[in-house]
Structure formats: structure tokens, C-alpha cells
Design a protein around this motif. Structure first.
Motif, PDB file in Angstrom:
ATOM      1  N   VAL A   1       0.656  -0.883  -0.401  1.00  0.00           N
ATOM      2  CA  VAL A   1      -0.212   0.279   0.171  1.00  0.00           C
ATOM      3  C   VAL A   1       0.822   1.468  -0.605  1.00  0.00           C
ATOM      4  O   VAL A   1       1.499   1.609   0.902  1.00  0.00           O
ATOM      5  CB  VAL A   1      -1.130  -0.064   1.201  1.00  0.00           C
ATOM      6  N   ASN A   2       0.649   1.619  -0.908  1.00  0.00           N
ATOM      7  CA  ASN A   2       1.988   2.550  -0.915  1.00  0.00           C
ATOM      8  C   ASN A   2       1.139   4.219  -1.813  1.00  0.00           C
ATOM      9  O   ASN A   2       1.385   4.206  -2.700  1.00  0.00           O
ATOM     10  CB  ASN A   2       3.027   2.088  -2.126  1.00  0.00           C
ATOM     11  N   ASN A   3       0.924   4.750  -0.056  1.00  0.00           N
ATOM     12  CA  ASN A   3       0.638   6.115  -0.550  1.00  0.00           C
ATOM     13  C   ASN A   3       1.260   7.105  -0.382  1.00  0.00           C
ATOM     14  O   ASN A   3       1.076   8.264  -0.416  1.00  0.00           O
ATOM     15  CB  ASN A   3      -0.517   5.842   0.781  1.00  0.00           C
ATOM     16  N   TRP A   4       2.411   7.030  -0.293  1.00  0.00           N
ATOM     17  CA  TRP A   4       3.453   7.994  -0.770  1.00  0.00           C
ATOM     18  C   TRP A   4       4.230   8.325  -2.219  1.00  0.00           C
ATOM     19  O   TRP A   4       4.965   9.510  -1.847  1.00  0.00           O
ATOM     20  CB  TRP A   4       4.592   8.260   0.212  1.00  0.00           C
ATOM     21  N   GLY A   5       4.372   7.232  -2.729  1.00  0.00           N
ATOM     22  CA  GLY A   5       4.689   7.403  -3.504  1.00  0.00           C
ATOM     23  C   GLY A   5       6.178   7.070  -3.722  1.00  0.00           C
ATOM     24  O   GLY A   5       7.354   6.525  -2.245  1.00  0.00           O
ATOM     25  N   HIS A   6       7.374   6.910  -5.020  1.00  0.00           N
ATOM     26  CA  HIS A   6       8.636   6.473  -4.869  1.00  0.00           C
ATOM     27  C   HIS A   6       9.454   7.192  -6.108  1.00  0.00           C
ATOM     28  O   HIS A   6       8.555   7.276  -7.647  1.00  0.00           O
ATOM     29  CB  HIS A   6       9.558   5.104  -4.845  1.00  0.00           C
ATOM     30  N   ILE A   7      10.849   7.214  -6.358  1.00  0.00           N
ATOM     31  CA  ILE A   7      11.106   8.130  -7.294  1.00  0.00           C
ATOM     32  C   ILE A   7      12.402   7.088  -8.045  1.00  0.00           C
ATOM     33  O   ILE A   7      13.049   6.271  -7.042  1.00  0.00           O
ATOM     34  CB  ILE A   7      11.558   9.277  -7.457  1.00  0.00           C
ATOM     35  N   ILE A   8      11.830   6.286  -8.882  1.00  0.00           N
ATOM     36  CA  ILE A   8      13.212   5.125  -9.436  1.00  0.00           C
ATOM     37  C   ILE A   8      14.039   6.096 -10.800  1.00  0.00           C
ATOM     38  O   ILE A   8      13.875   6.812 -11.064  1.00  0.00           O
ATOM     39  CB  ILE A   8      12.357   4.412 -10.047  1.00  0.00           C
ATOM     40  N   ARG A   9      15.391   5.789 -10.361  1.00  0.00           N
ATOM     41  CA  ARG A   9      16.714   5.625 -11.079  1.00  0.00           C
ATOM     42  C   ARG A   9      16.396   5.229 -12.648  1.00  0.00           C
ATOM     43  O   ARG A   9      17.211   3.637 -12.209  1.00  0.00           O
ATOM     44  CB  ARG A   9      17.084   6.598 -10.739  1.00  0.00           C
ATOM     45  N   ILE A  10      16.998   5.195 -13.972  1.00  0.00           N
ATOM     46  CA  ILE A  10      16.728   4.942 -14.676  1.00  0.00           C
ATOM     47  C   ILE A  10      18.394   4.688 -15.529  1.00  0.00           C
ATOM     48  O   ILE A  10      18.508   6.053 -15.905  1.00  0.00           O
ATOM     49  CB  ILE A  10      16.358   4.413 -16.028  1.00  0.00           C
ATOM     50  N   ASN A  11      19.351   4.175 -15.524  1.00  0.00           N
ATOM     51  CA  ASN A  11      20.858   4.385 -16.130  1.00  0.00           C
ATOM     52  C   ASN A  11      21.146   3.216 -17.443  1.00  0.00           C
ATOM     53  O   ASN A  11      20.656   1.737 -16.925  1.00  0.00           O
ATOM     54  CB  ASN A  11      22.054   4.280 -15.715  1.00  0.00           C
ATOM     55  N   GLU A  12      20.327   4.179 -19.127  1.00  0.00           N
ATOM     56  CA  GLU A  12      20.695   2.928 -20.310  1.00  0.00           C
ATOM     57  C   GLU A  12      21.902   2.511 -19.753  1.00  0.00           C
ATOM     58  O   GLU A  12      22.853   3.346 -19.771  1.00  0.00           O
ATOM     59  CB  GLU A  12      20.142   3.873 -20.894  1.00  0.00           C
ATOM     60  N   THR A  13      21.594   0.954 -20.647  1.00  0.00           N
ATOM     61  CA  THR A  13      23.080   0.550 -20.811  1.00  0.00           C
ATOM     62  C   THR A  13      24.427   1.273 -22.118  1.00  0.00           C
ATOM     63  O   THR A  13      23.364   1.757 -23.387  1.00  0.00           O
ATOM     64  CB  THR A  13      22.895  -1.044 -21.731  1.00  0.00           C
ATOM     65  N   GLY A  14      24.921   1.950 -22.149  1.00  0.00           N
ATOM     66  CA  GLY A  14      25.618   2.173 -22.226  1.00  0.00           C
ATOM     67  C   GLY A  14      25.587   3.488 -22.414  1.00  0.00           C
ATOM     68  O   GLY A  14      26.200   4.072 -22.992  1.00  0.00           O
ATOM     69  N   ALA A  15      24.969   4.054 -21.579  1.00  0.00           N
ATOM     70  CA  ALA A  15      24.448   5.320 -20.932  1.00  0.00           C
ATOM     71  C   ALA A  15      23.780   5.632 -22.313  1.00  0.00           C
ATOM     72  O   ALA A  15      24.244   7.679 -23.105  1.00  0.00           O
ATOM     73  CB  ALA A  15      26.083   6.474 -21.214  1.00  0.00           C
ATOM     74  N   ASP A  16      22.802   4.989 -23.526  1.00  0.00           N
ATOM     75  CA  ASP A  16      22.517   6.040 -24.671  1.00  0.00           C
ATOM     76  C   ASP A  16      20.826   5.144 -24.512  1.00  0.00           C
ATOM     77  O   ASP A  16      20.446   4.639 -24.263  1.00  0.00           O
ATOM     78  CB  ASP A  16      23.241   4.170 -25.895  1.00  0.00           C
TER      79      ASP A  16
END
Ligand code: FEO
Ligand code: CA
Ligand code: CA
Length: 690
Positions: A502-517
């Protein structure tokens, strides 16, 4: 869209709580070159494209390093005003109803404007916003703003004579006129204050009935044809424009989100088909009742009209007479925003989330490439390419990368996207993008809102997952309303990328693409922050970079500024009690990406959402939008008479007492609360955030 959260209690798994020390060690492991600066406590961001302006920074002799956060955090509050840190000024610039075209009347304050008048004024519920430098200038003191008007507040938009009467066609048309997009010229005057320019040749309103070309692979498909448009290539209007983005070739890309709610029907026995069901199209809609005033919105009369909405729309703010285009190659769903960057080979890459519980994150990669020396090479670049959807896999990598992920192509003929499975061709894959994503096994997320690219680090993007109470095996005790339906009624298990039931507050995900591309088909990811409340226990506290000084819920609008700070805007509960104790009104915070330290920068007025943010190129002027001040929602100070009113009489009570919940921004004599663009400056002329 407004997001009202009711009481919601459930079982949560313990989250993985990081300590700041661990985070710094992890960052050093990931990027050893940062050791000295992290250990010394300095949070030097990578030099951005405007880093060369450093030596010209205002604010004293010792110019702050790019990415530095130098202001003193502010406290939460539940007042009816904008609060910014010491040393900063926030000016209201462009409010719902402000006149922009030659014959437009000034806002009357009593909502007596006709639709003809409304279409010459600012629309309602400002949301995504981008700044376009004025041609031939340095672009830091004059420009063009494009911004969204997401929806309307039925209780405020009409006077008593027209309240709740959608069957009067002019009332429905006024609501349509308050939707869409504003394009306005803005400039800084001799006193240093920003103002919009009435009757600039760039000024333009695009509404819920402006003719728009349907472009790309789905144009002309039978599912897009209606009695009014046998071609399937031209639609009237753009609706529920939520977040937005800006292309490298200088166009605005605006996102249609909860379009489904505008349709309905009173036809006896009407039922939704599979496609309509999957997109939450229903006879009742969200209660706007437009089908009573305009048969275009009657599902029994025009069953394909909803298929013509739910797209990303490209607008050229520099060409006021140009016709906007719906870019079908980017797929049809409830687009939140559209974050556009270039890949290593200059393909256009657009990240865009579908904001509903347990929906998906998508990415479009163009076939062609953009030549930065030739703006025209961006024309129609968004019409051809590959649409992908994200699958987040469990963590197997070390350091800051909790997990891996893959971008799954939504291409006809691949991965079961075949005629026998209901996808006759690529056009249908795009029109039915949600079903296509279901079939290829994408990861259901906790309501994907904005995606923000860190343009100081190639391949890095952030995703705000605002909240979700429909995950895990324990049913939530009550519903969380996002202005949406429950079409995706599956209740997925928690997973590493969505770690709370029960995620009433939320979250932030960070993505790093392979090869910085940005065009890569695989990525690593980690959770940047799990929002929560330190006054609560266990997983409700959030990650260790949440404390009493920065507690918040429901991250929504996010953007990374030119120097590499992550700005976080909230659209959540402002009840200031229970799960949301001490969190006050919706707010804006800023994160140092290197250390994950989060600092509160702004608190909005009563009942508002803070959404949409952009900067002048030098980072010294910030534009944000305050949406729906005076929303009733979870208002902690609701008047007793409102509380006592019957549930079906509450909107009428607000309509009769339009300053009862907020008087922002015009004060007690302003007539009613108004969404507005706010300009933020540092008093010493420095970069915002320093
Ligand atoms: Fe319009 Fe998901 O916010
Ligand atoms: Ca939003
Ligand atoms: Ca939201």
C-alpha cells in the motif's frame, strides 16, 4: 489530475532503507571520481550545458558550484499562500481567465464568461510547461511559454445560472474552451519582473475543439474513423493535457492523460467493448456529462471518438498558424509527460508513462536521426520508430544498480502481437498499446507520472511513481481515486521496483540506460527515494533520505534543471493528518542527485497541486504551475457548512461559496481561486536552487 486520497491502511513490507553514508559509499563505488567531492560534503553536479555561465553567477563573490543546493529549507504549511525560501521571490504571472488575444475581456471573477470569451483567455488547471527562447535574443529575458490546461473544475468554471448544466451546448463548449494548451509570449520588464504579452503574434489557445492532424502509423485506421471524419486523419481537440516535453528541434509535446472520463452515454443497454474497457471508457465517465451537450462525446453515437484521444500532440510554438499533430507512433494510453532526449546517434527518444495504477512505462525511439544544425530535420521525426515498454527485473548487480531491465518492443508480428491475438497491424498495436504491453509482459508500476532526463549525464532518467493502493495480496481498506477507473483491476504482487503493498506516498526510480545511450534496449535501475512519513512506523517511514525536514507524499512532476538538480513536485493528500501528518499542502522539493539529499523549496496554497516546471536557459528564472487551488479533496480546514452539506450538494455549495476553500491568488475580492503560472527568481539574480 487532482488526486484525492482517502484513508488507506494496509500491510506493507519493510523497505530497504539506505543510510546516507551507505548511499555516498555506493555512489563512490559507482563513480570513484566523485570520492573527494562527496567525502568533502560538496555536491558538485556535472557541469551542465549552461555551466559556462558559472563565472557570471550572481549572489556574491564566491559563485556556487553547478548543482549546489544553497538555500535554507522551508517548513510545511497548510496556509493559502505560496511559500519560498528566504532570498527568493514568487510572482503570479498567468492565471486562468487572463486575456491573451486582442479582443479578450479581462477575467470577470464571477465565471460569467461565454465560451467565446474563454477561448481567448487562459485555460484552467495549468500543468506541464516549457520555455522556448525568443528568436534572436539571448533567451533569458524573453521567450515563449507553452503550457497545458489539463481539465476544468466544474464547481468554479460556471456561475450559478450555468452550474451543472452540461446539456446546454454552450456550457459544454465553455468547458472545452478551457482545456488544451496556451502559447504565450513572456518577457522580463525593466523592474525585473516577468509578465506575459497580451496580443503577441505568438499567443495562441489550442482547445478541446481545435482541428488537429492525426499523424503516424495509426492515421487513417478504421478505429479512428467517425461520422464526422471518414479519413481517420483529423480530430477536434486535445484533452486532459497533463505533463509535457520539449523536443531538441524546438517544439512542444503535450500529453493526453485521462481522456476517457469525458465520454459517456445515456443510451439504455450500452456496454463498453474490450478496447473501451481496457482504457476505462464507461457510460458514466467522470461525470462531466459532455455527451449531453455535444454528441461527439456520446459513446453510443461516436464509439470511435475515444480512440482519437490518448496521444502525444506536437505543437510548434514558433509557428502560430501551424496545425498540431497527434503522433500515433508514441502509442495510445494515459500519457503523463513526454521527455525527449537524443540518443548517441541522434535518434529522438521519448519517455512517457501511463498514469494509472498498475500501468506501464514506455519509450519511443525514432527511426531517423536529428541533425542539430538543421531544425527542419526534426519535422515528423516522431512519426516513425519503435515503441517499447519497460520490464523491471530483480536486482543482480552491485553498487547503485539494484536491478536490471529491458525495453520490450511493441512491434506487430513480434512477441505475440499478431492478428490472431487481436492486433491486425501496427496501427492496432499503437491504438491498443495497453493490451500490447500486457501481452509482452511489461512490469505494472505504481502509477507512472513524470519522467525526467538528467541532461548532465547521458542515459540517466528518473520516473516518479506517485502512489498505488492496489498492489499486494491484502486488499486496501478503501479506494484511492486518481480521476481514473479501475480498468486494470489486477492486483500485482510487490516487486523490487514497486516495493510497498500500500504505497500511499510514492517513490522515484532512477534508470541508467546501457552504454549511457537513451536508445539502448536494456538498463539498470535503482530506487532514488521512497517517500514516506517519519512520524509513522516501518516501511511507511520511507527511505533514509526522508526525514522530518523533507517529508512529502505523491511525487508527480519531476524535472532535472540545467545544472543537474532533480526537482520534485507533489500531487497528493494535503490532509496533514494520519498517513500524511505534518506534510502540509502540496509542495516542491529539490534533490541533490549525487547524495540523494532532498530539501523542501516551496509550499503551495490550499488545495492545490504543484505541477510543471521549466527554466530560462541560464537557470535563473523558474516557471511553475499551481493547479486547482481550492480543491476540496482532503482539505484540513473545510468549512462546517460544507461538511454538513449532503454529498450530492457539496459541489453546488462550493459553486455558491467560491472563495471558501482558497482565495489564491487574487485574495478575498478575486471571486474564486485560479490556477496560475508562478515565476520564481532569486533576489540576487542567482541560479534557482543555489
Ligand atoms: Fe495529470 Fe497523472 O497527472
Ligand atoms: Ca501529474
Ligand atoms: Ca498525480
Amino acid at each position: 489530475m487532482a488526486n484525492m486520497i482517502r484513508d488507506d491502511d494496509g500491510v506493507s513490507n519493510a523497505s530497504t532503507n539506505d543510510h546516507l553514508h551507505d548511499l555516498i559509499e555506493r555512489e563512490i563505488a559507482r563513480n570513484p571520481s566523485r570520492r573527494s567531492m562527496l567525502k568533502s560534503g560538496a555536491s558538485l553536479g556535472l557541469l551542465g550545458i549552461f555551466g559556462s555561465a558559472l563565472s557570471a553567477c550572481g549572489g556574491g563573490d564566491a559563485a556556487p558550484a553547478p548543482g549546489t543546493i544553497g538555500f535554507k529549507a522551508i517548513s510545511t504549511s497548510s496556509g493559502d499562500a505560496i511559500v519560498v525560501p528566504e532570498g527568493y521571490t514568487a510572482d503570479v504571472m498567468y492565471r486562468w481567465g487572463d486575456p491573451i488575444l486582442a479582443n479578450a475581456p479581462a477575467f470577470k471573477g464571477d465565471a460569467s464568461e461565454t465560451w467565446v470569451e474563454q477561448e481567448q483567455q487562459a485555460g484552467d488547471n495549468h500543468d506541464g510547461i516549457n520555455f522556448f527562447p525568443y528568436p534572436g535574443t539571448d533567451g533569458n529575458s524573453r521567450g515563449i511559454l507553452a503550457m497545458n490546461h489539463e481539465y476544468i473544475n466544474p464547481e468554479y468554471i460556471h456561475n450559478a445560472a450555468n452550474f451543472n448544466k452540461p446539456e446546454v451546448p454552450d456550457n459544454t463548449k465553455k468547458q472545452l474552451a478551457a482545456h488544451g494548451v496556451s502559447v504565450i509570449e513572456v518577457q522580463r520588464n525593466s523592474a525585473g519582473k516577468w509578465e506575459y504579452v497580451k496580443n503577441s503574434p505568438y499567443n495562441r489557445r489550442i482547445t478541446g475543439y481545435t482541428p488537429i492532424t492525426i499523424s503516424g502509423p495509426a492515421a487513417g485506421n478504421d478505429l479512428l474513423k467517425t461520422s464526422a471524419d471518414a479519413s481517420g486523419k483529423e480530430v477536434l481537440g486535445t484533452l486532459n493535457n497533463c505533463g509535457a516535453g520539449q523536443t531538441p528541434w524546438g517544439t512542444y509535446i503535450t500529453c493526453e492523460e485521462n481522456f476517457n472520463g469525458y465520454f459517456g452515454t445515456d443510451a439504455p443497454g450500452w456496454t463498453a467493448n474490450t478496447l473501451q474497457n481496457r482504457y476505462g471508457v464507461s457510460a458514466a465517465g467522470f461525470g462531466y456529462g459532455w455527451h449531453k451537450g455535444d454528441p461527439r462525446f456520446d459513446l453510443n453515437v461516436n464509439p470511435n471518438e475515444p480512440n482519437r484521444h490518448g496521444w502525444v500532440v506536437e505543437i510548434d510554438p514558433y509557428a502560430p498558424s501551424s496545425k498540431p499533430k497527434k503522433r500515433t507512433a508514441l502509442g495510445r494510453f494515459k500519457h503523463e509527460n513526454a521527455e525527449c532526449v537524443l540518443s548517441k546517434t541522434n535518434k529522438a527518444v521519448v519517455y512517457t508513462g501511463c498514469d494509472e495504477r498498475n500501468e506501464y512505462l514506455y519509450k519511443f525511439v525514432s527511426t531517423g536521426t536529428y541533425d542539430p544544425a538543421n531544425k527542419a530535420s526534426g519535422t515528423d521525426l516522431l512519426d516513425s520508430g519503435t515503441l517499447y515498454v519497460a520490464r523491471f527485473d530483480a536486482g543482480t548487480v552491485t553498487g547503485d544498480n539494484q536491478g536490471t531491465g529491458v525495453w520490450l518492443p511493441l512491434v506487430h508480428g513480434q512477441n505475440g502481437l499478431t492478428a490472431e491475438n487481436g492486433f491486425a497491424n501496427q496501427a492496432e498495436v499503437l491504438i491498443k498499446a495497453r493490451q500490447a504491453a500486457d501481452r509482452v509482459g511489461a512490469t505494472m508500476m505504481d502509477r507512472p507520472e513524470w519522467v525526467a532526463a538528467n541532461r548532465t549525464k547521458a542515459g540517466e532518467v528518473f520516473l516518479a511513481c506517485t502512489n498505488n493502493n492496489r498492489r499486494g495480496s491484502t486488499p486496501a481498506s478503501s479506494n484511492m481515486v486518481n480521476g481514473s477507473t479501475t480498468a486494470g483491476s489486477a492486483r500485482p504482487a510487490m516487486d523490487e521496483a514497486n516495493p510497498r503493498a500500500v504505497n500511499n506516498w510514492g517513490h522515484i526510480i532512477r534508470i541508467n540506460e546501457t552504454g549511457a545511450d537513451a536508445a539502448a534496449t536494456a538498463f539498470n535501475w535503482d530506487i532514488f527515494v521512497i517517500a514516506g512519513n517519519p512520524a509513522l512506523e516501518g516501511a511507511k517511514k520511507g527511505s533514509s533520505n526522508i526525514d522530518a525536514s523533507n517529508t512529502f507524499n505523491s511525487p508527480d512532476g519531476i524535472q532535472v534543471d540545467p545544472e543537474g538538480r532533480l526537482w520534485i513536485q507533489t500531487d497528493g493528500s494535503y490532509a496533514n493528518t494520519g498517513d500524511f501528518l505534518n506534510q502540509g499542502n502540496n509542495q516542491m522539493l529539490v534533490a541533490d542527485i549525487a547524495t540523494k539529499k532532498i530539501t523542501r523549496f516551496l509550499v503551495g496554497p490550499a488545495g492545490c497541486e504543484v505541477t510543471g516546471v521549466c527554466w530560462t536557459p541560464d537557470g535563473r528564472t523558474m516557471f511553475i504551475n499551481i493547479q486547482h487551488p481550492g480543491e476540496v479533496g482532503s482539505h484540513p480546514n473545510a468549512p462546517a457548512a460544507y461538511v454538513a452539506a449532503a454529498s450530492n450538494a457539496k459541489d453546488a455549495w462550493v459553486n455558491a461559496n467560491p472563495t471558501a476553500f482558497s482565495k489564491w491568488p487574487d485574495g478575498p475580492n478575486g471571486g474564486r481561486p485560479r490556477s496560475a503560472t508562478v515565476v520564481i527568481r532569486k533576489n540576487d539574480g542567482g541560479v534557482i536552487g543555489t
